[in-house]
Design a protein around this motif. Sequence first.
Motif, PDB file in Angstrom:
ATOM      1  N   ILE A 176       0.866  -1.179   0.000  1.00  0.00           N
ATOM      2  CA  ILE A 176       0.000   0.000   0.000  1.00  0.00           C
ATOM      3  C   ILE A 176       0.899   1.224   0.000  1.00  0.00           C
ATOM      4  N   VAL A 177       0.653   2.154  -0.947  1.00  0.00           N
ATOM      5  CA  VAL A 177       1.546   3.290  -1.158  1.00  0.00           C
ATOM      6  C   VAL A 177       0.870   4.572  -0.689  1.00  0.00           C
ATOM      7  N   ALA A 178       1.585   5.347   0.143  1.00  0.00           N
ATOM      8  CA  ALA A 178       1.154   6.679   0.570  1.00  0.00           C
ATOM      9  C   ALA A 178       2.378   7.587   0.527  1.00  0.00           C
ATOM     10  N   PHE A 179       2.166   8.892   0.669  1.00  0.00           N
ATOM     11  CA  PHE A 179       3.275   9.825   0.461  1.00  0.00           C
ATOM     12  C   PHE A 179       3.557  10.717   1.656  1.00  0.00           C
ATOM     13  N   SER A 180       3.124  10.289   2.824  1.00  0.00           N
ATOM     14  CA  SER A 180       3.509  10.989   4.057  1.00  0.00           C
ATOM     15  C   SER A 180       3.661   9.956   5.159  1.00  0.00           C
ATOM     16  N   ALA A 181       4.561  10.227   6.087  1.00  0.00           N
ATOM     17  CA  ALA A 181       4.805   9.280   7.181  1.00  0.00           C
ATOM     18  C   ALA A 181       3.541   9.079   8.011  1.00  0.00           C
ATOM     19  N   ASP A 182       2.794  10.157   8.259  1.00  0.00           N
ATOM     20  CA  ASP A 182       1.575  10.029   9.062  1.00  0.00           C
ATOM     21  C   ASP A 182       0.573   9.083   8.405  1.00  0.00           C
ATOM     22  N   GLU A 183       0.425   9.197   7.079  1.00  0.00           N
ATOM     23  CA  GLU A 183      -0.527   8.340   6.377  1.00  0.00           C
ATOM     24  C   GLU A 183      -0.043   6.891   6.369  1.00  0.00           C
ATOM     25  N   VAL A 184       1.256   6.701   6.196  1.00  0.00           N
ATOM     26  CA  VAL A 184       1.821   5.345   6.228  1.00  0.00           C
ATOM     27  C   VAL A 184       1.542   4.691   7.577  1.00  0.00           C
ATOM     28  N   TYR A 185       1.774   5.444   8.667  1.00  0.00           N
ATOM     29  CA  TYR A 185       1.564   4.884  10.004  1.00  0.00           C
ATOM     30  C   TYR A 185       0.087   4.588  10.262  1.00  0.00           C
ATOM     31  N   ALA A 186      -0.786   5.463   9.807  1.00  0.00           N
ATOM     32  CA  ALA A 186      -2.220   5.251  10.034  1.00  0.00           C
ATOM     33  C   ALA A 186      -2.697   3.989   9.313  1.00  0.00           C
ATOM     34  N   ILE A 187      -2.229   3.795   8.089  1.00  0.00           N
ATOM     35  CA  ILE A 187      -2.638   2.605   7.330  1.00  0.00           C
ATOM     36  C   ILE A 187      -2.075   1.346   7.986  1.00  0.00           C
ATOM     37  N   ALA A 188      -0.821   1.398   8.405  1.00  0.00           N
ATOM     38  CA  ALA A 188      -0.203   0.225   9.044  1.00  0.00           C
ATOM     39  C   ALA A 188      -0.928  -0.131  10.336  1.00  0.00           C
ATOM     40  N   GLU A 189      -1.366   0.881  11.091  1.00  0.00           N
ATOM     41  CA  GLU A 189      -2.108   0.619  12.324  1.00  0.00           C
ATOM     42  C   GLU A 189      -3.435  -0.068  12.023  1.00  0.00           C
ATOM     43  N   LEU A 190      -4.107   0.386  10.975  1.00  0.00           N
ATOM     44  CA  LEU A 190      -5.383  -0.232  10.591  1.00  0.00           C
ATOM     45  C   LEU A 190      -5.174  -1.693  10.182  1.00  0.00           C
ATOM     46  N   ILE A 191      -4.141  -1.972   9.421  1.00  0.00           N
ATOM     47  CA  ILE A 191      -3.887  -3.350   8.978  1.00  0.00           C
ATOM     48  C   ILE A 191      -3.510  -4.225  10.171  1.00  0.00           C
ATOM     49  N   ARG A 192      -2.778  -3.678  11.115  1.00  0.00           N
ATOM     50  CA  ARG A 192      -2.418  -4.475  12.308  1.00  0.00           C
ATOM     51  C   ARG A 192      -3.667  -4.940  13.044  1.00  0.00           C
ATOM     52  N   ARG A 193      -4.606  -4.021  13.211  1.00  0.00           N
ATOM     53  CA  ARG A 193      -5.822  -4.383  13.949  1.00  0.00           C
ATOM     54  C   ARG A 193      -6.675  -5.382  13.187  1.00  0.00           C
ATOM     55  N   GLN A 194      -6.700  -5.255  11.855  1.00  0.00           N
ATOM     56  CA  GLN A 194      -7.612  -6.076  11.065  1.00  0.00           C
ATOM     57  C   GLN A 194      -6.976  -7.351  10.507  1.00  0.00           C
ATOM     58  N   ARG A 195      -5.677  -7.274  10.175  1.00  0.00           N
ATOM     59  CA  ARG A 195      -5.073  -8.388   9.460  1.00  0.00           C
ATOM     60  C   ARG A 195      -3.792  -8.917  10.102  1.00  0.00           C
ATOM     61  N   GLY A 196      -3.454  -8.468  11.300  1.00  0.00           N
ATOM     62  CA  GLY A 196      -2.316  -9.039  12.026  1.00  0.00           C
ATOM     63  C   GLY A 196      -1.034  -8.250  11.997  1.00  0.00           C
ATOM     64  N   GLY A 197      -0.839  -7.387  10.980  1.00  0.00           N
ATOM     65  CA  GLY A 197       0.386  -6.597  10.990  1.00  0.00           C
ATOM     66  C   GLY A 197       0.882  -6.245   9.616  1.00  0.00           C
ATOM     67  N   ALA A 198       1.783  -5.238   9.565  1.00  0.00           N
ATOM     68  CA  ALA A 198       2.357  -4.791   8.297  1.00  0.00           C
ATOM     69  C   ALA A 198       3.764  -4.287   8.536  1.00  0.00           C
ATOM     70  N   ALA A 199       4.619  -4.424   7.532  1.00  0.00           N
ATOM     71  CA  ALA A 199       5.945  -3.804   7.545  1.00  0.00           C
ATOM     72  C   ALA A 199       5.822  -2.427   6.908  1.00  0.00           C
ATOM     73  N   VAL A 200       6.703  -1.510   7.273  1.00  0.00           N
ATOM     74  CA  VAL A 200       6.665  -0.161   6.716  1.00  0.00           C
ATOM     75  C   VAL A 200       8.023   0.170   6.109  1.00  0.00           C
ATOM     76  N   VAL A 201       8.003   0.874   4.969  1.00  0.00           N
ATOM     77  CA  VAL A 201       9.228   1.303   4.296  1.00  0.00           C
ATOM     78  C   VAL A 201       9.066   2.765   3.898  1.00  0.00           C
ATOM     79  N   LEU A 202       9.962   3.602   4.420  1.00  0.00           N
ATOM     80  CA  LEU A 202       9.992   5.018   4.068  1.00  0.00           C
ATOM     81  C   LEU A 202      11.404   5.366   3.606  1.00  0.00           C
ATOM     82  N   GLY A 203      11.506   6.355   2.719  1.00  0.00           N
ATOM     83  CA  GLY A 203      12.815   6.763   2.234  1.00  0.00           C
ATOM     84  C   GLY A 203      13.720   7.279   3.324  1.00  0.00           C
ATOM     85  N   ALA A 204      13.140   7.812   4.413  1.00  0.00           N
ATOM     86  CA  ALA A 204      13.957   8.373   5.492  1.00  0.00           C
ATOM     87  C   ALA A 204      14.544   7.305   6.409  1.00  0.00           C
TER      88      ALA A 204
END
Length: 994
Positions: A176-204
Amino acid sequence: MTLSFQSMILSGRGVTAVLGPTNTGKTHYAIDRMIAHDSGVIGLPLRLLAREVYTRLVEKVGHHNVALITGEEKIAPHRARYSVCTVEAMPRETTASFVAIDEVQLAGDLERGHIFTDRILHLRGRGETLLLGAATMRPILEHLLPGITVVERPRMSQLLYAGTRKITRLPNRSAIVAFSADEVYAIAELIRRQRGGAAVVLGALSPRTRNAQVALYQEGDVDYLVATDAIGMGLNLDVDHVAFAQDRKFDGYQYRNLNPAELAQIAGRAGRHIRDGSFGATGRVDPFEDELVQRIESHEFDPVRVLQWRSKALDFSSLKALKMSLEAAPAVSGLARALPAVDQQALEHLSRYPEVMDVATTAERVEKLWEACALPDYRRITPAQHADLISTIYTDLVRDGRVNEDFMAEQVRRADHTDGEIDTLSARIAQIRTWTYVSNRPGWLADPTHWQEKTREIEDRLSDALHERLTKRFVDRRTSVLMKRLRENAMLEAEISVNGDVFVEGHHVGQLTGFRFTLAAGEGADAKAVQGAAQKALALEFEARAARLHAAGNNDLALSSEGLVRWLGDPVARLAASDHVMRPRVILLADEQLQANAREHVLARIERFVNYHISTVLKPLDDISRAEDLEGLAKGLAFQLVENLGVLFRRDVTEEVKSLDQESRASIRKYGVRFGAYHIFLPALLKPAPAELITLLWALKNDGLDKPGYGELIPMLAAGRTSVVTDPSFERTFYRLAGFRYLGKRAVRIDILERLADLIRPLLQWTPGSAPRPEGAYDGRRFTATTSMLSILGATADDMEEILKGLGYRADVVTAEEAAAFLASQAGATVEPAPATETAPELADVDPEAATTEAAGQASGEDGAVTAEPTAEEAPPAETEASVEPKPVLLWRPGTRQENQRGGRHHGDQRRGGKRQGERHGQAEGRDGGRKGTPARAKAQEGKPGGQRKERPDRHERHDRGGKFDSRPQRKEKPIDPDSPFAKLAALKEQLKK
């Protein structure tokens, strides 16, 4: 200029452009071509991708043949044949046989494009040059580099549009692609609650964190990856579907929609090698239009028409010239002058700084300023703040030739903390990347290797901490896995690592510390089952640990200042009070699983260690407590010494000490006991380790672990302090236990007080008239404080008064004039008139007032004359200086029992006559601002040595003659010998008054 420019760049001979969409194997092809040459350089758009290519090259040719060079990292083996760089770190010129530049379409990027353009136009390999990128670059490359060879490679698999889906309904192996750290974290939090977890990759993210997160996804620990467009730059991921949760991003200047080519670059990460992939929209992104879908699926995009360009022909003759050369326009069509990048913005700010303008006056210094402006803004702060940092670095480089390492050390220290949450750690990583860049700049630091290693170590630790926080926040697999096993009615398998981590079914569920298990925080239906499985494993582990502890050496055990016994760092027992202060009770810190014989063996082993530790550290005290050759009074004194943990006040055992014969004293002394003037003590215990243990034993016995001052004095003893300022809030006993005697405002080390007694003893034993007179001796019964006394105590004159009074001495106050006269009489001095302000080295050659000044100086421990200002009503208007009276002299003598019982009435005497009657000791101690008159005994009969009294003593003087202050028998008045020096002094005084 145009012809020269064209001759440099308008040639594509020997250059090959390998163009095509993602998943065409371009980077793999470039690696194979490079290792076919004897040397080569490859430039990549991201530090993350450079790390990945470096790893692949190392696997093929060995680490000693490959260098990695980025702005923040440099791995350069001696005689490395191949170099992997970020495009910014690529050399401007090279002798390498092969050169490759990846993702050349970024030459059109508004922020970094001019750097890619420069490398495309100028950097060539001796044998082969490859330009890798999208097919949209073909027209502009053929226009700028006539003669270039273009090779287009097709995609190995199909890319298909899958429409729009909710985030929680996306298929496994999705990115899942987003272009701000806040949006990346919000999506990852949603997937954790619903589907068990997600890895995150940011350029920084640092490469270490990014690799750890990608590993979570690649190894199947999580089925979802939430990332920014960093995944679009050649990162090889096993992705089946790419979902766009945002289609707008900030490009460094504005928020804008992604163009079709950029969307295709990211969507192309789906499908690897010959496996097809899909893309679509999710979240708040509208479904893609048919035309856009068709263009992405068929890889048909508008060609790049203009490359960003900035002149490299810079004029460093002045700041103005440099800025003008940066504004130069390109001389070739197809190039557009780039917007001011971070370095140019920093230069614009710095050129207005007066301190920069003052030093950037030569071509060399202007060039150095431009070099400093290249510092990347990793922290994403304002241009003005970034310019301030560059200004500091530049000033150091110009002034000292190096960056100030103290300043750098402080900045690095601030980033060297692994606490905090994700945003905090990300900010610290950005901070340390700045200093990693500085450490890799040639010539910027005196010891670059040290700082490269240190910043790399810190970045790695921060990266590991960030990975741990990301995983903890966005990955929650334990509940789903364990509940699945429970539903299958399977027995849960538990294991314990060597570090005490307890795992159930491979999931961390708690920590075993010593013999106590702490269940990890967690609730739910699985908690009871997890704990039960863990307890089964712990029962066997406790028995094994008990056996290891029972056989452990003393070096594996330690006793802390809190009374905890630690085994290999883990607390296993604590000490408690018992009937004997030297034999504390041991209480095990163990769960119920440690039972029967195992528990007894552990307890016995810990008790043996504690007894051994006490008997070793407090050996003198232990020896005397077990002494069998002591008898009678000696045995009783030894018992008291043990009960008081090695220190007795001599005044408390005066009768016992007096009753000891020489044989008994010798029997005690052989155990290291010293009979001092003020204490009976064991000098060997006046060290940090024994003092700390003694303090602990007393605190256990007297419930003192929580009392104020516990443990505060040991560091002062370890620092070698001979005296310390006391803290009224501290428990006083702690001073004695740490080897100090509490004496009012200061506490003095016991052995130092005995050295003070050694200095005082000869002063009180000196016989008047004998030579030489020791410094500080007065009349054989009294003495004055000396500089050497103050020196060993580390105290001031005022402190000295407190210390001496605390030791039982009492002071008689005489005028400095009287003291000088008496000392002069002892030396047989001949007094000559002299100005009142002079000070001579010999008492025999000074007048009475000068002698008075020296006596006052001796008494206060000072070198110069100390005088007190008279009050305004006493000072004659025209003779103020002549009326200044010197500071009184304190003559110290052992106090009588009655005086000591009264607890220190100030000096025990009052002053006589008018306004002086009733003045207290505080006024005579140097706190004399504005006082009237002279101290007591200032009116003693002239010519009488030592300040003898008048014929009509006041009440305190009659008391004194009663034996409570003066131990000498009262002497009858005798006629004054007209030839005595005292008579001459009196006559001289009368003459001076006239």
